[in-house]
Design a protein around this motif. Structure first.
Motif, PDB file in Angstrom:
ATOM      1  N   GLU A  91       0.825  -1.216   0.000  1.00  0.00           N
ATOM      2  CA  GLU A  91       0.000   0.000   0.000  1.00  0.00           C
ATOM      3  C   GLU A  91       0.858   1.265   0.000  1.00  0.00           C
ATOM      4  O   GLU A  91       0.670   2.155  -0.810  1.00  0.00           O
ATOM      5  N   THR A  92       1.840   1.321   0.919  1.00  0.00           N
ATOM      6  CA  THR A  92       2.652   2.540   1.048  1.00  0.00           C
ATOM      7  C   THR A  92       3.919   2.489   0.192  1.00  0.00           C
ATOM      8  O   THR A  92       4.569   3.507  -0.021  1.00  0.00           O
ATOM      9  N   CYS A  93       4.294   1.276  -0.254  1.00  0.00           N
ATOM     10  CA  CYS A  93       5.524   1.039  -1.034  1.00  0.00           C
ATOM     11  C   CYS A  93       6.795   1.251  -0.201  1.00  0.00           C
ATOM     12  O   CYS A  93       7.896   1.300  -0.742  1.00  0.00           O
ATOM     13  N   GLU A  94       6.644   1.364   1.113  1.00  0.00           N
ATOM     14  CA  GLU A  94       7.812   1.538   1.985  1.00  0.00           C
ATOM     15  C   GLU A  94       8.445   0.174   2.290  1.00  0.00           C
ATOM     16  O   GLU A  94       7.726  -0.810   2.484  1.00  0.00           O
ATOM     17  N   PRO A  95       9.787   0.109   2.355  1.00  0.00           N
ATOM     18  CA  PRO A  95      10.458  -1.157   2.690  1.00  0.00           C
ATOM     19  C   PRO A  95      10.087  -1.609   4.105  1.00  0.00           C
ATOM     20  O   PRO A  95       9.924  -0.779   5.008  1.00  0.00           O
ATOM     21  N   LEU A  96       9.934  -2.901   4.277  1.00  0.00           N
ATOM     22  CA  LEU A  96       9.614  -3.478   5.586  1.00  0.00           C
ATOM     23  C   LEU A  96      10.841  -4.215   6.125  1.00  0.00           C
ATOM     24  O   LEU A  96      11.653  -4.735   5.358  1.00  0.00           O
ATOM     25  N   PRO A  97      10.984  -4.280   7.445  1.00  0.00           N
ATOM     26  CA  PRO A  97      12.142  -4.979   8.017  1.00  0.00           C
ATOM     27  C   PRO A  97      12.065  -6.492   7.783  1.00  0.00           C
ATOM     28  O   PRO A  97      10.984  -7.039   7.539  1.00  0.00           O
ATOM     29  N   GLU A  98      13.231  -7.126   7.876  1.00  0.00           N
ATOM     30  CA  GLU A  98      13.321  -8.586   7.732  1.00  0.00           C
ATOM     31  C   GLU A  98      12.330  -9.260   8.665  1.00  0.00           C
ATOM     32  O   GLU A  98      12.166  -8.865   9.814  1.00  0.00           O
TER      33      GLU A  98
ATOM     34  N   LYS B 218       5.831  -9.578   6.693  1.00  0.00           N
ATOM     35  CA  LYS B 218       5.218 -10.047   5.456  1.00  0.00           C
ATOM     36  C   LYS B 218       4.797  -8.869   4.593  1.00  0.00           C
ATOM     37  O   LYS B 218       4.251  -7.887   5.083  1.00  0.00           O
ATOM     38  N   GLY B 219       5.074  -8.974   3.287  1.00  0.00           N
ATOM     39  CA  GLY B 219       4.695  -7.933   2.340  1.00  0.00           C
ATOM     40  C   GLY B 219       4.967  -8.412   0.933  1.00  0.00           C
ATOM     41  O   GLY B 219       5.075  -9.616   0.682  1.00  0.00           O
ATOM     42  N   GLU B 220       5.116  -7.459   0.002  1.00  0.00           N
ATOM     43  CA  GLU B 220       5.329  -7.811  -1.409  1.00  0.00           C
ATOM     44  C   GLU B 220       6.816  -7.945  -1.708  1.00  0.00           C
ATOM     45  O   GLU B 220       7.620  -7.096  -1.323  1.00  0.00           O
ATOM     46  N   LEU B 221       7.156  -8.999  -2.429  1.00  0.00           N
ATOM     47  CA  LEU B 221       8.545  -9.249  -2.812  1.00  0.00           C
ATOM     48  C   LEU B 221       8.934  -8.368  -3.999  1.00  0.00           C
ATOM     49  O   LEU B 221       8.230  -8.327  -5.007  1.00  0.00           O
ATOM     50  N   VAL B 222      10.064  -7.679  -3.854  1.00  0.00           N
ATOM     51  CA  VAL B 222      10.611  -6.834  -4.915  1.00  0.00           C
ATOM     52  C   VAL B 222      12.019  -7.345  -5.230  1.00  0.00           C
ATOM     53  O   VAL B 222      12.806  -7.603  -4.318  1.00  0.00           O
TER      54      VAL B 222
ATOM     55  N   ILE C 252       3.221 -12.157  -2.271  1.00  0.00           N
ATOM     56  CA  ILE C 252       3.272 -11.846  -0.840  1.00  0.00           C
ATOM     57  C   ILE C 252       4.059 -12.938  -0.114  1.00  0.00           C
ATOM     58  O   ILE C 252       3.745 -14.127  -0.201  1.00  0.00           O
ATOM     59  N   THR C 253       5.111 -12.514   0.606  1.00  0.00           N
ATOM     60  CA  THR C 253       5.944 -13.460   1.341  1.00  0.00           C
ATOM     61  C   THR C 253       6.682 -12.694   2.440  1.00  0.00           C
ATOM     62  O   THR C 253       6.402 -11.528   2.687  1.00  0.00           O
ATOM     63  N   ARG C 254       7.607 -13.362   3.104  1.00  0.00           N
ATOM     64  CA  ARG C 254       8.493 -12.662   4.042  1.00  0.00           C
ATOM     65  C   ARG C 254       9.899 -13.226   3.893  1.00  0.00           C
ATOM     66  O   ARG C 254      10.082 -14.363   3.419  1.00  0.00           O
ATOM     67  N   LEU C 255      10.897 -12.445   4.265  1.00  0.00           N
ATOM     68  CA  LEU C 255      12.302 -12.854   4.202  1.00  0.00           C
ATOM     69  C   LEU C 255      12.831 -13.024   5.618  1.00  0.00           C
ATOM     70  O   LEU C 255      12.474 -12.261   6.513  1.00  0.00           O
ATOM     71  N   TYR C 256      13.654 -14.030   5.810  1.00  0.00           N
ATOM     72  CA  TYR C 256      14.230 -14.240   7.142  1.00  0.00           C
ATOM     73  C   TYR C 256      15.530 -15.034   7.022  1.00  0.00           C
ATOM     74  O   TYR C 256      15.767 -15.738   6.043  1.00  0.00           O
ATOM     75  N   ARG C 257      16.368 -14.894   8.042  1.00  0.00           N
ATOM     76  CA  ARG C 257      17.609 -15.679   8.103  1.00  0.00           C
ATOM     77  C   ARG C 257      17.507 -16.652   9.260  1.00  0.00           C
ATOM     78  O   ARG C 257      17.044 -16.291  10.338  1.00  0.00           O
ATOM     79  N   ASP C 258      17.901 -17.881   9.018  1.00  0.00           N
ATOM     80  CA  ASP C 258      18.011 -18.830  10.127  1.00  0.00           C
ATOM     81  C   ASP C 258      19.223 -19.729   9.870  1.00  0.00           C
ATOM     82  O   ASP C 258      19.826 -19.675   8.797  1.00  0.00           O
TER      83      ASP C 258
ATOM     84  N   MET D  72      13.060 -17.172   1.862  1.00  0.00           N
ATOM     85  CA  MET D  72      11.718 -16.605   1.704  1.00  0.00           C
ATOM     86  C   MET D  72      10.705 -17.699   1.980  1.00  0.00           C
ATOM     87  O   MET D  72      10.954 -18.869   1.716  1.00  0.00           O
ATOM     88  N   GLU D  73       9.597 -17.301   2.585  1.00  0.00           N
ATOM     89  CA  GLU D  73       8.491 -18.238   2.785  1.00  0.00           C
ATOM     90  C   GLU D  73       7.825 -18.508   1.443  1.00  0.00           C
ATOM     91  O   GLU D  73       7.884 -17.680   0.536  1.00  0.00           O
TER      92      GLU D  73
END
Length: 433
Positions: free
Chosen positions: A270-277, A280-284, A303-309, A320-321
Motif C-alpha cells: 500500500e505505502t511502497c515503503e520497505p519493511l524490516p526482515e 510479510k509484504g510484497e517481494l521486490v 506476498i511473502t516474508r524474508l528471514y535468516r536462520d 523466503m516463505e
C-alpha cells in the motif's frame, strides 16, 4: 553432493552484503548507460547511479512494473545490442502483448548454475534421470530446469506436458528418478497410476521438484505419500530470469534465495515503503548479474516474508516463505498466468456479449479448470441456438489464443451477473490449494 557452488552458497552475511553493494552499483550504471527507460526514470527523480552509497539507498530508486515491460515491447528493456542476445523467452502479459525476456551467453551460464544450485539442494545428483513434464517453448520453466540438470551431469528426459499414460510408461521403462512439473500435475500422475492399478512401487522416483503454481503442505504430503518422493518447492519468474531465484533444500523449511544474483526486498504494497526482515509484504527483486535485461526493483506482486536462520543444510543465503498470495488479480492455472483484463480484451471484440463476466477456477480431477461465465446481450439471448453456438465457439477459440489455455465458456442470461459498486470481484477460486 550437497552444494553446487558451495563457496557462494555459504558466504557470511557481511560478504553477501558487500557483493550485493558492488553489483548494485554496477547494474545501476549499466541500466543508466544502456536502457533509455531507466535513464529517463532516474533523471525524473533526480537520481544518478552514484546516488547509491549503501544497500538502503536502493529504496530511493524507482520500481519496475510488468506494464513497463509491455510498454517497451519487444526489446526496449534490453541493455545489450540484439547481436549479443542468444535466447528469447516470453510470458503472457496482462493484455495481448507478452513480456519479452532476453539472455546473453553469460546470462544462460548463470541461469544454469543458479537452477543447478536449487536442484542439488533438492537432492538431484549426476546419477539421476530427470523427467521434465513442464511445457517446452517460450515458457522458461522447462528449459531452465533442463539445462541445469544437464549441467549437473544428470540424464534428462524432455517429455514435456500431457499424455500422462505415456509419461508413466516412460517413468517405468527409463527409470526416471526425479520428476519436474507443477504440483497439480504430480497429483494427476498419482491419480493416473491408481487408474492403471499401479503404485509408487511400480515407478522409481526419489525426488520431485515442483513449481509454477502455489501449493501448500497438504499437497506436499499427498505427493510424497502417493509418488514415494521428497517434494521441494522452487520459485522464479520469467521477467527476472525464470526458475532459479530461490528453492527449498531437503529440510523444506523455507526457500533459499540466490541473493548474490538477486537483491530482494519486502515492501508494504500500500505505502511502497520497505519493511524490516521477517515482516510479510510484497517481494521486490533487483537483478544483480543479468546482462541482457537487468531489472531494478521489479514488483513481483507475490506476498511473502524474508528471514535468516541457521539451516541444517549449511546454506547461509536468506530465505523466503512460500508466497501466500498476490497483490494483483493474476491467477495461475496449471502453471499459466491469467489476468481478468485479458478476458475483458477478448470480450471487447464481440458485440454479442456484455462486459459482465465471472471467472471460476476449479479442479477437474487433480488438474485446474478455467470456466468463464459471460453475460449475453438481449439480442443474442433471443437469437437462435445455432447462432449462439457459433459465437460461443469463436469466443472460446479467441480466449485460447490470448490466454494460452482453453477455458470452458458458458453463456448466461442478460443481467444475471452481479454488479459491483466498488472494485469488481471477477475471480472465484474454488480450488483448495
Amino acid at each position: 553432493m550437497n552444494f553446487w557452488q558451495k563457496e557462494e552458497e555459504t558466504l557470511s552475511v557481511d560478504e553477501i552484503k558487500q557483493i550485493q553493494l558492488e553489483r548494485l552499483q554496477s547494474v545501476l550504471n549499466r541500466v543508466y548507460d544502456n536502457v533509455t527507460f531507466y535513464r529517463k526514470k532516474f533523471k525524473e527523480m533526480g537520481l544518478e547511479p552514484e546516488s547509491l552509497k549503501s544497500l538502503d539507498d536502493i529504496s530511493k530508486f524507482p520500481f519496475t512494473y510488468k506494464s513497463d515491460l509491455r510498454d517497451n515491447y519487444p526489446y526496449g528493456m534490453f541493455a545489450v545490442p540484439l547481436r549479443d542476445i542468444v535466447r528469447i523467452h516470453s510470458s503472457s502479459g496482462t493484455t495481448g502483448k507478452p513480456t519479452v525476456v532476453g539472455y546473453t551467453r553469460n546470462d544462460l551460464e548463470n541461469w544454469k548454475n543458479l537452477v543447478a544450485r536449487i536442484m542439488v539442494a533438492g537432492g538431484v545428483t549426476a546419477n539421476d534421470i530427470v523427467h521434465i513434464a513442464f511445457t517446452y517453448g517460450l515458457f522458461t520453466g522447462g528449459f531452465g530446469l533442463h539445462y541445469a540438470a544437464e549441467h549437473i551431469g544428470a540424464s534428462v528426459i524432455p517429455v514435456s506436458s500431457g499424455n500422462t499414460k505415456r509419461q508413466i510408461m516412460i517413468m517405468q521403462d527409463y527409470r526416471s528418478s526425479v520428476l519436474v512439473c507443477t504440483p497439480s500435475y504430480a497429483l494427476h500422475i498419482a491419480e493416473t497410476l491408481d487408474k492403471l492399478n499401479l503404485t509408487k512401487n511400480d515407478i522409481h522416483l526419489k525426488y520431485a521438484l515442483l513449481g509454477s503454481e502455489p501449493w501448500g503442505e497438504k499437497i506436499r504430503e499427498e505427493v510424497e505419500r502417493r509418488l514415494g518422493v521428497i517434494a521441494t518447492d522452487n520459485y522464479g519468474l520469467s521477467e527476472v530470469m525464470g526458475p532459479g531465484v530461490s528453492g527449498e533444500c531437503l529440510y523444506k523449511n523455507g526457500l533459499h534465495v540466490n541473493e548474490d544474483h538477486f537483491y530482494v526486498e519486502i515492501i508494504d504494497p500500500e505505502t511502497c515503503e520497505p519493511l524490516p526482515e521477517g515482516e510479510k509484504g510484497e517481494l521486490v527483486i533487483t537483478t544483480l548479474t543479468r546482462e541482457a535485461m537487468p531489472l531494478i526493483r521489479y514488483r513481483t506482486r507475490d506476498i511473502t516474508r524474508l528471514y535468516r536462520d541457521k539451516c541444517p543444510c549449511g546454506r547461509t543465503l536468506i530465505k523466503m516463505e512460500k508466497p501466500s498470495g498476490r497483490t494483483d488479480d493474476m491467477i495461475i492455472v496449471n502453471g499459466v498466468n491469467i489476468f481478468p483484463s485479458q478476458v475483458e480484451e477478448v470480450l471487447k471484440e464481440f458485440d454479442q456479449t456484455t462486459p459482465h463476466y465471472m471467472i471460476f477456477v476449479k479442479k477437474k480431477g487433480r488438474l485446474d479448470m478455467l470456466e468463464i461465465d459471460i453475460e449475453m446481450t438481449e439480442a443474442l439471448f433471443f437469437d437462435e441456438m445455432k447462432k449462439q453456438k457459433a459465437i460461443l465457439e469463436q469466443i472460446t477459440e479467441r480466449m485460447f489464443n490470448v490466454l494460452g489455455i482453453k477455458p470452458a465458456i458458458k453463456f448466461v442470461e442478460p443481467k444475471t451477473i452481479e454488479r459491483f459498486e466498488g472494485k469488481a470481484k471477477r475471480v472465484i477460486d474454488l480450488r483448495n490449494v
